[in-house]
Design an enzyme around this catalytic site. Structure first.
Site, PDB file in Angstrom:
ATOM      1  N   HIS A 170      23.263  39.438 -55.483  1.00 56.37           N
ATOM      2  CA  HIS A 170      21.909  39.053 -55.060  1.00 56.37           C
ATOM      3  C   HIS A 170      21.927  37.565 -54.711  1.00 56.37           C
ATOM      4  O   HIS A 170      22.539  36.765 -55.422  1.00 56.37           O
ATOM      5  CB  HIS A 170      20.900  39.327 -56.185  1.00 56.37           C
ATOM      6  CG  HIS A 170      19.475  39.124 -55.755  1.00 56.37           C
ATOM      7  ND1 HIS A 170      18.886  37.875 -55.704  1.00 56.37           N
ATOM      8  CD2 HIS A 170      18.540  39.989 -55.318  1.00 56.37           C
ATOM      9  CE1 HIS A 170      17.636  37.996 -55.267  1.00 56.37           C
ATOM     10  NE2 HIS A 170      17.404  39.279 -55.026  1.00 56.37           N
ATOM     11  N   GLU A 220      19.961  35.165 -55.086  1.00 53.43           N
ATOM     12  CA  GLU A 220      19.534  34.241 -56.141  1.00 53.43           C
ATOM     13  C   GLU A 220      20.671  34.009 -57.142  1.00 53.43           C
ATOM     14  O   GLU A 220      20.898  32.883 -57.601  1.00 53.43           O
ATOM     15  CB  GLU A 220      18.299  34.790 -56.870  1.00 53.43           C
ATOM     16  CG  GLU A 220      17.760  33.785 -57.878  1.00 53.43           C
ATOM     17  CD  GLU A 220      16.645  34.343 -58.748  1.00 53.43           C
ATOM     18  OE1 GLU A 220      16.616  33.978 -59.939  1.00 53.43           O
ATOM     19  OE2 GLU A 220      15.807  35.131 -58.262  1.00 53.43           O
ATOM     20  N   THR A 235      15.294  35.499 -61.804  1.00 53.13           N
ATOM     21  CA  THR A 235      13.829  35.464 -62.015  1.00 53.13           C
ATOM     22  C   THR A 235      13.141  36.795 -61.721  1.00 53.13           C
ATOM     23  O   THR A 235      11.961  36.958 -62.039  1.00 53.13           O
ATOM     24  CB  THR A 235      13.178  34.384 -61.119  1.00 53.13           C
ATOM     25  OG1 THR A 235      13.427  34.715 -59.743  1.00 53.13           O
ATOM     26  CG2 THR A 235      13.713  33.003 -61.430  1.00 53.13           C
ATOM     27  N   SER A 262       7.380  39.955 -52.143  1.00 55.51           N
ATOM     28  CA  SER A 262       7.619  39.472 -50.780  1.00 55.51           C
ATOM     29  C   SER A 262       6.954  40.368 -49.726  1.00 55.51           C
ATOM     30  O   SER A 262       7.241  40.244 -48.544  1.00 55.51           O
ATOM     31  CB  SER A 262       9.127  39.341 -50.524  1.00 55.51           C
ATOM     32  OG  SER A 262       9.842  40.402 -51.113  1.00 55.51           O
TER      33      SER A 262
END
Length: 315
Positions: A131, A133, A172, A275
């Site tokens: 991912h 992030e 997160t 999102s």
């Protein structure tokens, strides 16, 4: 005469959709286009949603995977997910104009990881391999400084260099429940392990998961509007099923719904990942109105009032 439409209750969750970090990232691209004109390059999808990306492309944003696809003389925006340290370093070396749209809550995790590293701690990152992030967070520090733990099994087999010098941070956008199960295992094995001052899973992820839990057992099916590569959206489907929804599906918009497969339903839960734009939610509600006699019930678990400041370069 047309047949009467069957009655249907839509349980519309709040909070849902855009979080403050996503809102800020999209504004950064829009303002960069206003200020610098097109094209503005964006490294990686600014947020994980095709509809958002396509709207920005129409305004003159060019999405690329790596910095070497950007010319030196045009501005580049880094996505909300955060980037490895080598990326801004390379942009500086090339004397590019760049704007970092990393969500401040992701930046907080970067700062924590750096602090632990400076203190000589080995760092465990709870997250999903690959991912963006996670790639960004691991890229804050030298190779080997951070170990990725994805599952309870990983937590059970992880062997630290020194159990007394250990800290953890998390992605997160994880499932709150899954993460706490992993943390429990780690803390039971390594009681001295340092935890974040304040939980790393962001407020928006937690709130959207709590909201979906509030409608799951009351829904015949829960629809989560979001993208398959959006971690927080995929987690919402899992949370809905675990919280008692007989069925839960991820759809990018109303066009994805297999209407014939719905069967007899009386109540539908609707939410959207952090999102996903609100117009997609309204589009899904409208599609239900065309087929059912709809009553909308708003189910709110909390109010969000978080706003993040824009970077100076575009403020």
């Amino acid at each position: 005469m047309s047949a009467p439409r069957p009655p249907l209750t839509l349980l519309l969750t709040a909070p849902r959709g855009f979080c403050a970090g996503v809102d800020r990232a999209i504004q950064i691209v829009e303002r960069a286009l206003d200020r610098f004109g097109a094209p503005v390059y964006v490294r990686h999808e600014i947020v994980h949603n095709r509809h958002v990306v396509e709207r920005l492309e129409a305004m003159g944003a060019v999405f690329v995977e790596e910095l070497d696809q950007c010319p030196d003389d045009r501005p580049v925006v880094f996505s909300a997910h955060g980037v490895p340290k080598r990326v801004p370093a390379e942009a500086q070396r090339r004397e590019m104009i760049y704007v970092d749209a990393t969500c401040p809550l992701v930046s907080k995790v970067h700062v924590e990881a750096q602090r632990h590293f400076t203190n000589g701690d080995e760092i465990v990152l709870i997250g999903h391999a690959g991912h963006p992030e996670v790639v960004g967070t691991m890229g804050q520090l030298p190779d080997g400084a951070i170990t990725l733990v994805e599952t309870v099994e990983d937590a059970q087999t992880f062997t630290p260099r020194d159990a007394a010098k250990l800290a953890f941070v998390t992605q997160t956008t994880l499932s709150v429940d899954d993460t706490s199960a992993i943390v429990e295992v780690l803390q039971a094995r390594f009681p001295q392990m340092k935890a974040p001052h304040k939980e790393d899973i962001c407020y928006a992820t937690t709130n959207r998961q709590n909201a979906v839990k509030a409608v799951a057992s009351r829904s015949d099916i829960v629809f989560v509007i979001g993208a398959p590569n959006s971690s927080n959206s995929v987690r919402l489907v899992e949370v809905a099923k675990r919280a008692g929804a007989p069925r839960a599906e991820l759809v990018s918009c109303a066009a994805d719904v297999d209407w014939d497969a719905l069967g007899e339903i009386a109540s539908v839960g609707i939410t959207a990942g952090a999102s996903a734009p609100e117009d997609l939610v309204q589009g899904l509600i409208q599609a239900f109105r065309e087929r059912y006699d709809v009553t909308v019930e708003h189910v709110s678990v909390t109010k969000e009032d978080v706003v993040f400041k824009l970077p100076r370069a575009v403020a």
